[in-house]
Enzyme design. Structure first.
Site, PDB file in Angstrom:
ATOM      1  N   PHE A 191       0.834  -1.203   0.000  1.00  0.00           N
ATOM      2  CA  PHE A 191       0.000   0.000   0.000  1.00  0.00           C
ATOM      3  C   PHE A 191       0.867   1.251   0.000  1.00  0.00           C
ATOM      4  O   PHE A 191       2.036   1.235   0.381  1.00  0.00           O
ATOM      5  CB  PHE A 191      -0.974   0.008   1.183  1.00  0.00           C
ATOM      6  CG  PHE A 191      -0.325   0.145   2.540  1.00  0.00           C
ATOM      7  CD1 PHE A 191      -0.159   1.392   3.129  1.00  0.00           C
ATOM      8  CD2 PHE A 191       0.104  -0.977   3.236  1.00  0.00           C
ATOM      9  CE1 PHE A 191       0.431   1.519   4.377  1.00  0.00           C
ATOM     10  CE2 PHE A 191       0.691  -0.864   4.492  1.00  0.00           C
ATOM     11  CZ  PHE A 191       0.857   0.393   5.065  1.00  0.00           C
ATOM     12  N   CYS A 192       0.263   2.347  -0.464  1.00  0.00           N
ATOM     13  CA  CYS A 192       0.923   3.648  -0.495  1.00  0.00           C
ATOM     14  C   CYS A 192      -0.169   4.706  -0.437  1.00  0.00           C
ATOM     15  O   CYS A 192      -1.312   4.405  -0.101  1.00  0.00           O
ATOM     16  CB  CYS A 192       1.786   3.793  -1.750  1.00  0.00           C
ATOM     17  SG  CYS A 192       0.852   3.644  -3.294  1.00  0.00           S
ATOM     18  N   THR A 193       0.148   5.929  -0.777  1.00  0.00           N
ATOM     19  CA  THR A 193      -0.824   7.015  -0.641  1.00  0.00           C
ATOM     20  C   THR A 193      -1.989   6.870  -1.609  1.00  0.00           C
ATOM     21  O   THR A 193      -3.150   6.844  -1.203  1.00  0.00           O
ATOM     22  CB  THR A 193      -0.135   8.376  -0.858  1.00  0.00           C
ATOM     23  OG1 THR A 193       0.980   8.485   0.020  1.00  0.00           O
ATOM     24  CG2 THR A 193      -1.108   9.517  -0.595  1.00  0.00           C
TER      25      THR A 193
ATOM     26  N   ILE B  94      -4.131   4.346   0.243  1.00  0.00           N
ATOM     27  CA  ILE B  94      -4.695   4.733   1.539  1.00  0.00           C
ATOM     28  C   ILE B  94      -5.858   5.701   1.373  1.00  0.00           C
ATOM     29  O   ILE B  94      -6.881   5.590   2.069  1.00  0.00           O
ATOM     30  CB  ILE B  94      -3.605   5.383   2.412  1.00  0.00           C
ATOM     31  CG1 ILE B  94      -2.488   4.387   2.713  1.00  0.00           C
ATOM     32  CG2 ILE B  94      -4.203   5.899   3.729  1.00  0.00           C
ATOM     33  CD1 ILE B  94      -1.252   5.027   3.318  1.00  0.00           C
TER      34      ILE B  94
END
Length: 282
Positions: free
Chosen positions: A181-183, A210
């Site tokens: 996951f990331c932004t 996210i």
């Protein structure tokens, strides 16, 4: 006037960047949009802001190109224009990993929707009973602002360090379902493809990152806020600007508590600067 902020990306083969670049710049400037569009042989990555009519007009124009027809931007609203100018840049990669380029025609890694991920985290395993590892692909200063409960993070200063970090910890991921996951999705998509290529069997990317998780299911299983690369610095699970700020001098994240320090002077310094911690975001 309310400003619409959008971000979007797509891994897709582009061989006409020298034609696309001036066309996109002309379209954005005519509409009064500001922000950045990155174009590379592996795809497009964009961050734009402007009035609703201008944003909608640009997206309609972009969607007319079959390669970009399925791009669905993430939106947020602000009272001010977060960008100072309009840039359209040609790059080697739309997100720098310094590894062999992503081959869009080979397909993307499997994704997991926010609602399904929440169910996995609620029950403590995926739908086949395997333990789930949440793998944070972001930089260390972003992770410090907030991340998923019990997430694995490799304390990297920039995304190009991710491949070496995965190689060093690959054995720890065997037999587990790994969710990167990331932004907003771009780094975790590229990270997931890389992990597949190095032999990690069960890899998913969090669809939309996210921010999409916040939008669809809120902050369940998440602690803190989410760092964003604009003047807001961080968003809470309600997608509202949060307390942390970024120091303009050293680019470190300054918590609300640290903002009370006499060393914190907006636009000039923060406790990290004075203490000698000067790590630039990359």
């Amino acid at each position: 006037m309310q400003i619409v902020n959008i971000s979007a990306y797509k891994f897709v083969s582009l061989d006409d960047i020298e034609t696309l670049r001036p066309a996109m710049r002309e379209r954005c400037e005519a509409a009064g949009l500001k922000g950045t569009i990155l174009l590379a042989p592996e795809g497009i990555n964009l961050f734009l802001a402007g009035p609703r009519e201008a944003i909608d007009g640009f997206m309609a124009w972009l969607h007319a190109d079959a390669r970009f027809a399925d791009i669905a931007p993430k939106e947020s609203l602000s009272e001010n224009q977060p960008f100072k100018r309009m840039l359209v840049r040609a790059k080697k990669e739309i997100i720098t990993m310094k590894m062999p380029l992503i081959r869009p025609e080979a397909g993307r890694a499997p994704s997991v929707r926010p609602a399904d991920l929440k169910r996995w985290l609620d029950q403590g395993h995926d739908d086949e009973g395997r333990p789930v590892v949440m793998l944070d692909t972001r930089n260390d200063f972003e992770v410090a602002v907030g991340t998923f409960e019990n997430a694995v993070e490799y304390d990297i200063a920039k995304f190009s360090e991710f491949p070496d970090a995965v190689a060093a910890h690959k054995a720890e991921l065997d037999g587990k379902t790994v969710v990167s996951f990331c932004t907003g999705g771009i780094r975790c998509e590229k990270a997931a493809i890389h992990m597949q290529e190095v032999g990690i069997e069960r890899v998913y990317q969090l669809e939309g990152g996210i921010l999409k998780y916040f939008e669809e299911v809120g902050g369940s299983h998440y602690r803190g806020d989410c760092f964003v690369f604009d003047y807001r610095t961080a968003l809470n699970p309600s997608l509202e600007p949060a307390g942390p700020k970024q120091c303009f001098a050293c680019r470190a994240v300054v918590t609300p508590e640290q903002q009370q320090s006499p060393h914190y002077v907006v636009g000039k310094s923060c406790p990290h600067c004075i203490g000698g911690k000067d790590r630039a975001a990359a």
